[in-house]
Design an enzyme around this catalytic site. Sequence first.
Site, PDB file in Angstrom:
ATOM      1  N   PHE B   8     -10.051   9.544 -13.927  1.00  0.00           N
ATOM      2  CA  PHE B   8      -9.735   9.598 -12.562  1.00  0.00           C
ATOM      3  C   PHE B   8      -8.125  10.342 -12.570  1.00  0.00           C
ATOM      4  CE2 PHE B   8      -9.034   8.069  -7.935  1.00  0.00           C
ATOM      5  CZ  PHE B   8     -10.049   8.686  -7.576  1.00  0.00           C
ATOM      6  N   LYS B 127     -15.003  19.258 -21.726  1.00  0.00           N
ATOM      7  CA  LYS B 127     -15.569  20.104 -22.450  1.00  0.00           C
ATOM      8  C   LYS B 127     -16.153  19.609 -23.734  1.00  0.00           C
ATOM      9  CE  LYS B 127     -11.907  22.688 -22.490  1.00  0.00           C
ATOM     10  NZ  LYS B 127     -11.116  22.346 -21.256  1.00  0.00           N
ATOM     11  N   GLU B 151     -20.967  22.814 -14.939  1.00  0.00           N
ATOM     12  CA  GLU B 151     -20.341  24.081 -14.604  1.00  0.00           C
ATOM     13  C   GLU B 151     -18.746  24.020 -14.609  1.00  0.00           C
ATOM     14  OE1 GLU B 151     -22.057  26.948 -12.855  1.00  0.00           O
ATOM     15  OE2 GLU B 151     -20.035  27.533 -13.613  1.00  0.00           O
ATOM     16  N   VAL B 154     -16.349  25.588 -17.873  1.00  0.00           N
ATOM     17  CA  VAL B 154     -15.970  27.032 -18.019  1.00  0.00           C
ATOM     18  C   VAL B 154     -15.652  27.656 -16.590  1.00  0.00           C
ATOM     19  CG1 VAL B 154     -16.902  29.320 -18.743  1.00  0.00           C
ATOM     20  CG2 VAL B 154     -17.778  27.069 -19.941  1.00  0.00           C
ATOM     21  N   GLU B 211       0.170  22.533 -21.636  1.00  0.00           N
ATOM     22  CA  GLU B 211       0.570  21.375 -21.991  1.00  0.00           C
ATOM     23  C   GLU B 211       1.946  21.391 -22.919  1.00  0.00           C
ATOM     24  OE1 GLU B 211      -1.808  18.530 -21.725  1.00  0.00           O
ATOM     25  OE2 GLU B 211      -3.237  20.052 -20.622  1.00  0.00           O
ATOM     26  N   ASP B 222      -9.286  26.346 -27.071  1.00  0.00           N
ATOM     27  CA  ASP B 222      -9.831  26.031 -25.532  1.00  0.00           C
ATOM     28  C   ASP B 222     -10.802  27.067 -25.153  1.00  0.00           C
ATOM     29  OD1 ASP B 222      -9.680  24.646 -22.857  1.00  0.00           O
ATOM     30  OD2 ASP B 222      -9.368  26.721 -22.430  1.00  0.00           O
ATOM     31  N   LYS B 226     -14.919  26.839 -24.796  1.00  0.00           N
ATOM     32  CA  LYS B 226     -15.709  27.430 -23.702  1.00  0.00           C
ATOM     33  C   LYS B 226     -16.936  28.384 -24.191  1.00  0.00           C
ATOM     34  CE  LYS B 226     -11.836  26.373 -20.377  1.00  0.00           C
ATOM     35  NZ  LYS B 226     -10.552  26.809 -20.147  1.00  0.00           N
ATOM     36  N   GLY B 319      -7.425  24.124 -12.059  1.00  0.00           N
ATOM     37  CA  GLY B 319      -6.890  23.642 -10.679  1.00  0.00           C
ATOM     38  C   GLY B 319      -7.864  22.428 -10.331  1.00  0.00           C
TER      39      GLY B 319
END
Lengths: 340, 340
Positions: B8, B127, B151, B154, B211, B222, B226, B319
């Site tokens: 969360f 992911k 969804e 990616v 990060e 990363d 994807k 985002g």
Amino acid sequence: MKLALIGFGTVGQGLAEILRDKAADLQDKEGFDAQIVAVVTRARGSLYRPDGLDIPALLGAMERGSLSHYPDQTGLQRDWDAAKIARESSADVLVEVSPSNLQTGQPALDLCYAALDSGKHVVLANKGPVAAAYGELRQRAEKAGKRLLFEATVMAGTPSLRLGMQALVGCKIAEARGILNGTTNYILTRMEGGMSYAEALAQAQQLGYAEADPTADVDGWDAAAKAIILSAALFNQRLTFEDMDVKGISQITAQDIEAARAAGQRWKLIARVTPEGGSVQPLRLPNDHPLASVSGSTNAVTYSTDLLGEVTLVGSGAGRQQTGFGLLSDLLDIHRLWRS
Amino acid sequence: MKLALIGFGTVGQGLAEILRDKAADLQDKEGFDAQIVAVVTRARGSLYRPDGLDIPALLGAMERGSLSHYPDQTGLQRDWDAAKIARESSADVLVEVSPSNLQTGQPALDLCYAALDSGKHVVLANKGPVAAAYGELRQRAEKAGKRLLFEATVMAGTPSLRLGMQALVGCKIAEARGILNGTTNYILTRMEGGMSYAEALAQAQQLGYAEADPTADVDGWDAAAKAIILSAALFNQRLTFEDMDVKGISQITAQDIEAARAAGQRWKLIARVTPEGGSVQPLRLPNDHPLASVSGSTNAVTYSTDLLGEVTLVGSGAGRQQTGFGLLSDLLDIHRLWRS
């Protein structure tokens, strides 16, 4: 799924070729099995056969110039007109791919009404009926419990409507804007390469991008029809050509192109719709604008959304198999709901 | 539809905010009514209430630092761990939004198995499980007759997977390539503006794009994760990190950027998958390439297809609300099949 095709030019034949070439694949992966039961042309004959027409023979007949070259088969009818096909044939779906009359949508519009009223789904590549009478078509489809789909009318098969109407469901779209006419974008791109407007137009005509009478393209009416369709689909809004501010590219000169270049910009014919209205206008976009790099006959649309910000889709806006795929994707959509 | 959220943080709270803000709209337009029945965090508590949790109170508690600030309610359980929630809660859907472990997918992967095995749909923004074990997840989902959707993994909520897996059904995709990591694209864009690699990275960290340990982004892992997910989704192929040629951007210098600019090109970190394999590589693209103008933290993917040619989707790749929307769009997809 039994299909009746109204019109059998480039786009209709494109769909037929895809159905021929992908039959096994579509059957395997999607459980989709489509049959063309009727083909009606304005001047090259009509065929109806409830048990299905042979696609290679259809394409072969058209190569020889007319459906009259299609071989005789048991149950084949050669005298049904489009209205009778729309009303009385055993087709599940009417596929309307005849040339567009953007102002009235006719004669295609009445065929769509007849098909919906007699319990057929309607799938269109023909912009006319949707641009002229989306509201009424929608109502008849709902009343009949049938689908009305028209992915191929905007950006050919590039899934611009499916993106806006399905994949973005849950987002609020505040605006759609895009390069929706490949001919004008091709002309503007050639002019950036140094051609005059007249030279670029002549080349577009030579390549088959522009019609002999290029008015609908260069004066912005084709883009305006697509904007009206986007507006109907996204905002359930009944725009007319009269409601829109429409300007084409025929006044753009080599000097205009050069002035934009010097300022790090490019001219693009931009169609734009919001819930309040719509326009088609040549605009100077900065080179780093997402639509500025869309060159040649490629199309693009940008949706401005509340949750995702801007989402842009770029792809082909015309072509035999591209538009054929737009029709196929609508048929598959109908098939998925049927099956489930 | 009852949801259990594992994790969360930003993304989970983003989904909760959307469900709060759009509740009436989603109910009206889609007949969609979702309830959060469980929220489990690693270090900030756990809540389970079969009759539903109050979203404003959940967000308020997190603002104060922990779910322990959530007010007492009839039927509220505070001691269920994630495994018990996944197995025994009354949720219809497990929403896995905890941080990714790209190598093993754990502990999220076991929770996904438990949820599917006990008859829950699984929706992920994480992911890790999909990159590590798509094949096994797919099998368990099929066995259970439940959906596995991801969804948001990616390009956040930009519907890259829905485009490739649904809107393009009927096309054969030969290749997907794209800019799938916003942090590296932001750094490269800043370097074009004159910054050094170190300065651009520092700014990306300051803005929260990168990060504290930027390895996963700048070394390409990363983007590789994807690419593995795209490859699984599009080609049903089980790529691993070891199968891929992965190179990041940390070796790219200001001189490299300048040399590209002088040649009318731009450096982009391009992830690429085909049915034969995949790679992540910094590449010099000509300025007029569709991916070259994708700047800053924006992402993009291009599908090369048989019928449509190239189709490119450009949009946000990260985002709070963008990723939250990705989750929502999967939930709406499950809802649509349920309803029909």
